[in-house]
Design an enzyme around this catalytic site. Structure first.
Site, PDB file in Angstrom:
ATOM      1  N   GLU A   1     -13.415   7.333   7.798  1.00 51.95           N
ATOM      2  CA  GLU A   1     -12.470   7.676   6.722  1.00 51.95           C
ATOM      3  C   GLU A   1     -11.396   8.632   7.241  1.00 51.95           C
ATOM      4  OE1 GLU A   1     -12.499   6.041   3.911  1.00 51.95           O
ATOM      5  OE2 GLU A   1     -14.294   5.054   4.682  1.00 51.95           O
TER       6      GLU A   1
ATOM      7  N   TRP B   1      -8.983   6.532   8.921  1.00 48.31           N
ATOM      8  CA  TRP B   1      -8.087   5.889   7.924  1.00 48.31           C
ATOM      9  C   TRP B   1      -6.968   6.868   7.538  1.00 48.31           C
ATOM     10  CZ3 TRP B   1      -7.011   1.237   5.986  1.00 48.31           C
ATOM     11  CH2 TRP B   1      -7.961   0.222   6.064  1.00 48.31           C
TER      12      TRP B   1
ATOM     13  N   TRP C   1       6.121  -8.572 -11.751  1.00 46.09           N
ATOM     14  CA  TRP C   1       5.205  -7.633 -12.423  1.00 46.09           C
ATOM     15  C   TRP C   1       5.463  -7.710 -13.925  1.00 46.09           C
ATOM     16  CZ3 TRP C   1       1.762  -6.162  -9.024  1.00 46.09           C
ATOM     17  CH2 TRP C   1       2.125  -5.951  -7.695  1.00 46.09           C
TER      18      TRP C   1
ATOM     19  N   TRP D   1      -2.775   2.349  -2.881  1.00 47.09           N
ATOM     20  CA  TRP D   1      -2.189   1.487  -3.919  1.00 47.09           C
ATOM     21  C   TRP D   1      -1.703   0.170  -3.323  1.00 47.09           C
ATOM     22  CZ3 TRP D   1      -2.654   1.286  -9.008  1.00 47.09           C
ATOM     23  CH2 TRP D   1      -3.200   2.408  -9.637  1.00 47.09           C
TER      24      TRP D   1
END
Ligand SMILES: Cc1cc2nc3c(=O)[nH]c(=O)nc-3n(C[C@H](O)[C@H](O)[C@H](O)COP(=O)(O)OP(=O)(O)OC[C@H]3O[C@@H](n4cnc5c(N)ncnc54)[C@H](O)[C@@H]3O)c2cc1C
Length: 466
Positions: free
Chosen positions: A275, A278, A307, A383
């Protein structure tokens, strides 16, 4: 006589602070400065949780620095005004050297360029350090010298590079032996939207939490990291994001606890190091692909996606009234504590961008408003991963089913009832999808059909390639 100035930004600590350590090594007087930039931060969607928390950390830093005989000056400006304000302070104090740790976002880099140009004109030496990552951006490249866009090969190369580069954390500097006068620090008060009192505000407390996690949690990380009801992850992200802890301190503490180097960690514990890699990966991407700092998708073709951005549906998502317990529990965790478990972040982000077909930028800004650990690189990365618009992202056809995710990772609905107490009236297995049986509880029906909206998202993504 030399006089060194250390400019603190997202690195509000005194231990293992590369710029501070270098300035203190000079054995000349050292002064510190911090700039509040409220207008600029508002334009980044940063909310009062993070502002209030940063003020607490700043207050703590002020006292830590005083104990080292280092006065801290706090200025208020904008990014555009930063260079002028620093130049004035340098002139008043007779500063000869400015030290700071690099930030990697585009506007921060622009601000720093202006500062460097302005101060160099004043014959002040500006010295910058790579401190925020374990390995500096640009140091982990393919054989062709290009940046990696996929995590696995990046990690492989990262591990090879780290083997040769790894340098341990710096100690807290010894107090500077110079008599100083200390400016008083004006307090700025922000009312947080969430209850943030349980988060550490001193370096000692953050270090103690790191040690506690390394003695216990890191050993079982892989088997517990996806269970939001457990304290299975370190919950250190606000400290890493605001710089109360450094990633080097994290690695050093884990290596001490396991009594071996990360290269020899068992897989159960290596998951935690993964992590932190990352974290580096997303920061490296930000430097290699400046469009990520400009609100743009990593995959340009996804900019054409239609969207829906239905305001009523967005409102239900943000007010935790979707009728899908794992989504509502996650949003309640975020808005009540300023933090959310990683597994749940992924589930809610996929729900917003796939089932509701809402632009990931809306979710990104919503997280920025509440998260104490808000960070452009990781938030944008998370996201865009969830929305399948990013590098090495979730494939668009693999849409999470929030109910199956909830059943798999919170089988007894303990996390659900922590944030949605109304559901404790239901048997544990029924909490994930209350609409499956009549319940008479004050809890809404699901706002969308999960199967139909999943297919709608897949079709929308398929349409991009036709
Ligand atoms: C949609 C979405 C948004 C996110 N926004 C942010 C954000 O604004 N700031 C942020 O720090 N993290 C963000 N993350 C990543 C991750 O969710 C958090 O870092 C993690 O939940 C923090 O909890 P922890 O400290 O217990 O992590 P641990 O599991 O203990 O991990 C240790 C540290 O590694 C880093 N880390 C862990 N996972 C990631 C990751 N996927 N990407 C980058 N760094 C990671 C964090 O600094 C974390 O503290 C986001 C993830 C998603 C899916």
């Amino acid at each position: 006589m030399q006089h060194h100035l250390v400019w603190f930004r997202e690195d509000l600590r005194t231990t293992d602070h590369t710029a501070l350590a270098a300035a203190c090594l000079s054995e000349h007087p050292v002064t510190a400065v911090y700039q509040r930039t409220p207008e600029t931060w508002a334009s980044f969607d940063i909310g009062t949780n993070r502002l209030a928390y940063t003020e607490q950390l700043l207050n703590s830093l002020y006292h830590e620095l005083n104990s080292l005989n280092i006065p801290l000056h706090v200025q208020t400006t904008t990014y555009d005004g930063a260079a002028e304000m620093l130049a004035d302070l340098c002139k008043t104090l007779g500063i000869t050297h400015l030290h700071f740790n690099r930030q990697y976002e585009i506007l921060e880099r622009r601000r720093d360029y202006a500062v460097r140009t302005r101060l160099t004109d004043q014959s002040i030496a500006c010295i910058e350090y790579d401190d925020l990552c374990l390995l500096p951006p640009g140091s982990v490249l393919t054989a062709q010298g290009t940046p990696y866009t996929v995590f696995s090969p990046f990690k492989k190369r990262w591990l090879e590079t780290y083997r040769h580069a790894g340098q341990g954390p710096f100690r807290k500097p010894a107090p500077i032996p110079h008599a100083r006068t200390f400016p008083s620090m004006s307090a700025v008060s922000h009312t947080p939207e969430s209850d943030i009192h349980c988060w550490a505000i001193t370096e000692d407390d953050a270090l103690a939490r790191l040690e506690a996690f390394c003695q216990e949690g890191v050993l079982h990380y892989d088997s517990q990291r996806n269970a939001p009801a457990l304290p299975g992850t370190s919950q250190l992200s606000p400290y890493l994001a605001r710089g109360l802890l450094s990633p080097r301190q994290c690695i050093a503490a884990a290596e001490r606890a396991l009594n071996r180097s990360i290269h020899e960690f068992p897989s159960e514990s290596f998951g935690w190091v993964n992590e932190l890699i990352w974290r580096d990966f997303y920061k490296h991407l930000l430097v290699a692909f400046p469009r990520l700092s400009k609100n743009r998708a990593f995959r340009p073709e996804t900019e054409k996606l239609a969207w829906r951005n239905d305001p009523k549906e967005i409102e239900r998502f943000m007010s935790a009234t979707t009728g899908i317990p794992i989504i509502d529990a996650g949003i309640s965790e975020l808005t009540s504590t300023g933090w959310m478990h990683n597994r749940v972040r992924m589930i809610v982000a996929q729900f917003l961008t796939k089932n509701l077909l809402v632009d990931w930028r809306i979710g990104e800004a919503f997280f920025m408003r509440y998260l104490l650990d808000s960070d452009l690189a990781a938030n944008n990365g998370g996201w865009q991963w969830s929305a399948s618009t990013g590098t090495d992202a979730a494939p668009y056809f693999r849409v999470f089913n929030p109910v199956s995710q909830s059943q798999a990772h919170d089988p007894d609905g303990i996390y659900l009832t922590r944030y949605l107490p109304v559901l404790s009236a239901l048997p544990p297995k029924a909490r994930h999808a209350p609409w499956m049986a009549p319940h008479g509880l004050d809890y809404p029906a699901p706002m969308v059909d999960l199967k139909a909206t999943r297919q709608r998202a897949i079709d929308a993504f398929k349409g991009l390639s036709s």
